[in-house]
Scaffold this motif. Structure first.
Motif, PDB file in Angstrom:
ATOM      1  N   VAL A  11       4.776 -18.124   1.763  1.00 45.93           N
ATOM      2  CA  VAL A  11       4.808 -16.718   2.144  1.00 45.93           C
ATOM      3  C   VAL A  11       4.530 -16.603   3.635  1.00 45.93           C
ATOM      4  O   VAL A  11       3.836 -17.454   4.209  1.00 45.93           O
ATOM      5  N   GLN A  12       5.055 -15.564   4.251  1.00 48.00           N
ATOM      6  CA  GLN A  12       4.778 -15.338   5.670  1.00 48.00           C
ATOM      7  C   GLN A  12       3.405 -14.706   5.845  1.00 48.00           C
ATOM      8  O   GLN A  12       2.889 -14.035   4.930  1.00 48.00           O
ATOM      9  N   GLY A  15       1.699 -11.464   4.147  1.00 47.63           N
ATOM     10  CA  GLY A  15       2.241 -11.266   2.814  1.00 47.63           C
ATOM     11  C   GLY A  15       1.196 -11.383   1.725  1.00 47.63           C
ATOM     12  O   GLY A  15      -0.010 -11.541   1.997  1.00 47.63           O
ATOM     13  N   LEU A  17       0.338 -12.874  -2.471  1.00 51.43           N
ATOM     14  CA  LEU A  17       0.630 -13.694  -3.644  1.00 51.43           C
ATOM     15  C   LEU A  17      -0.395 -13.375  -4.713  1.00 51.43           C
ATOM     16  O   LEU A  17      -1.535 -12.984  -4.390  1.00 51.43           O
ATOM     17  N   VAL A 112       1.102 -20.533   3.885  1.00 45.63           N
ATOM     18  CA  VAL A 112       1.304 -19.305   4.649  1.00 45.63           C
ATOM     19  C   VAL A 112       1.839 -19.684   6.022  1.00 45.63           C
ATOM     20  O   VAL A 112       1.170 -20.386   6.789  1.00 45.63           O
TER      21      VAL A 112
END
Length: 114
Positions: A11-12, A15, A17, A112
């Motif tokens: 994920v950037q 973001g 999760l 990340v």
């Protein structure tokens, strides 16, 4: 008792999760559920805890960004991770513990990107 983590991924930064830790039985009614993480080259560290009574606690580094919870069947513990940072990268492990059990899951990778 088996613990199976899921929900990790890439994920950037910024973001979100949601990790899940599914147990083979309704163990979280009488046992505590923790999340730990381990970054490459570092020791495993505590992230969050939900006690059998439902109280929660967090590492200072994730307070205000992560939320631990469990389902009503008390078989699954979740870790909602928001505003993720590159330093949150690592393998995340579920740990169930109480008077009779001390069990770790196999881990799920969270990466990340900046």
């Amino acid at each position: 008792v088996q613990l199976v983590e899921s929900g990790g991924g890439l994920v950037q930064a910024g973001g979100s999760l949601r990790l899940s830790c599914a147990a083979s039985g309704s163990i979280f009614s009488t046992n505590n559920g923790d999340w730990y993480r381990q970054a490459p080259g570092k020791q495993r560290e505590f992230v969050a805890r939900i006690t059998s009574g439902g109280s929660t606690s967090y590492a200072d580094s994730v307070k205000g960004r992560f939320t631990i919870s469990r389902d009503s069947a008390e078989k699954t513990v979740y870790l909602q991770m928001n505003s993720l940072k590159p330093e949150d990268t690592g393998v995340y492990y579920c740990y169930a513990w109480g008077q009779l059990i001390r069990n770790w899951g196999q881990g799920t990778q969270v990466t990340v990107s900046s």
